[in-house]
Design an enzyme around this catalytic site. Structure first.
Site, mmCIF file in Angstrom:
data_model
loop_
_atom_site.group_PDB
_atom_site.id
_atom_site.type_symbol
_atom_site.label_atom_id
_atom_site.label_comp_id
_atom_site.label_asym_id
_atom_site.label_seq_id
_atom_site.Cartn_x
_atom_site.Cartn_y
_atom_site.Cartn_z
ATOM 1 N N ASP A 102 -13.398 -4.254 -2.243
ATOM 2 C CA ASP A 102 -13.283 -4.075 -0.794
ATOM 3 C C ASP A 102 -14.616 -4.468 -0.168
ATOM 4 O OD1 ASP A 102 -10.734 -3.099 -1.224
ATOM 5 O OD2 ASP A 102 -11.380 -1.013 -1.272
ATOM 6 N N ASP A 108 0.856 -1.183 0.000
ATOM 7 C CA ASP A 108 0.000 0.000 0.000
ATOM 8 C C ASP A 108 0.893 1.235 0.000
ATOM 9 O OD1 ASP A 108 -2.280 -1.548 0.114
ATOM 10 O OD2 ASP A 108 -2.502 -1.379 2.282
#
Length: 258
Positions: free
Chosen positions: A130, A11
């Site tokens: 997600d 990330d």
């Protein structure tokens, strides 16, 4: 049978690799390029880079580090972050990425999936989802803009319906980011993975919850996923990729051993 894949996830925020828990409270892990090199040397099958605030900031992933990563690793890598057009994708692929992944932009404009697949082929197009398990309704809900705590919101999509939709539109692979498990290291949500595997006819990648080698084994053996993505256990050197793959091979998992 195709070999199962071990995929470290990096990330990226403000040019550095970060990691949070359940998509919140991110801490700085380190610089992008050295981490990418380390994982490639340890035996990762591919890497995934998420510029986690690009979509919520209304910008495209910073391409300068994409080029630097391409120069120093010899394994495939996928890049995500604010890709909203064929032109955005073209630039990232030109800078050296092998795949592009879309998440929030696909929710805003589902036709983007088809346009990208038509231009570059389904093998290049990954859709990240997600997904949050809501205990009250006993259902899985798709969330958007999860890289920014202030802007994260539920969509109207149930996860199962969105998994079906993105396949119809041309997704070549799906990464299921299970938000409840993210960074907790208590194992992947096998129930959710099994449900989505039953309706997923493209490669399915599990993401969120890996804490031990057995968690990877369970995802491959019990949910038949094609790849397992993890971050904190690799960043903090809790699990070595080479040793993990040796263990999985010993347990009968078809995997590329270094």
């Amino acid at each position: 049978m195709l070999a199962k894949r071990i995929i470290p996830c990096l990330d990226v925020k403000d040019g550095q690799v970060v990691k949070g828990v359940q998509f919140r409270n991110h801490e700085i892990i380190g610089d992008i390029v050295p981490l990418a090199q380390r994982y490639a040397q340890e035996g990762a099958d591919e890497l995934v880079f998420y510029d986690i605030t690009a979509s919520s900031d209304g910008r495209v992933v910073d391409k300068s580090w994409v080029a630097r990563v391409a120069e120093v690793i010899d394994i495939p890598f996928c890049v995500a972050g604010g890709i909203k057009s064929v032109e955005d994708a073209s630039q990232i692929l030109t800078f050296g990425a092998d795949k592009i992944s879309i998440n929030s932009p696909a929710l805003a404009d589902p036709t983007l999936i088809t346009r990208l697949a038509d231009r570059y082929g389904v093998q290049c197009i990954v859709v990240g989802i997600d997904t949050w398990y809501d205990t009250e309704s006993d259902s899985y809900q798709v969330y958007q803009f999860t890289g920014d705590e202030k802007r994260t919101k539920a969509t109207t999509w149930q996860t199962e319906d969105w998994v079906k939709e993105v396949q119809l539109r041309g997704a070549g692979e799906i990464v299921l980011n299970m938000m409840n498990q993210d960074g907790v290291r208590n194992g992947y949500d096998l129930r959710q993975l099994q449900q989505m595997r039953a309706i997923c006819h493209v490669p399915l990648i599990a993401s969120g919850g890996a804490g031990t080698p057995d968690h990877f084994l369970e995802a491959f053996r019990d949910a038949d996923v094609d790849g397992a993505l993890a971050a904190s256990v690799f960043h903090k050197q809790i699990i070595n990729i080479g040793e993990l793959k040796k263990y999985l091979s010993e347990q009968g998992v078809e995997i590329r051993v270094c």
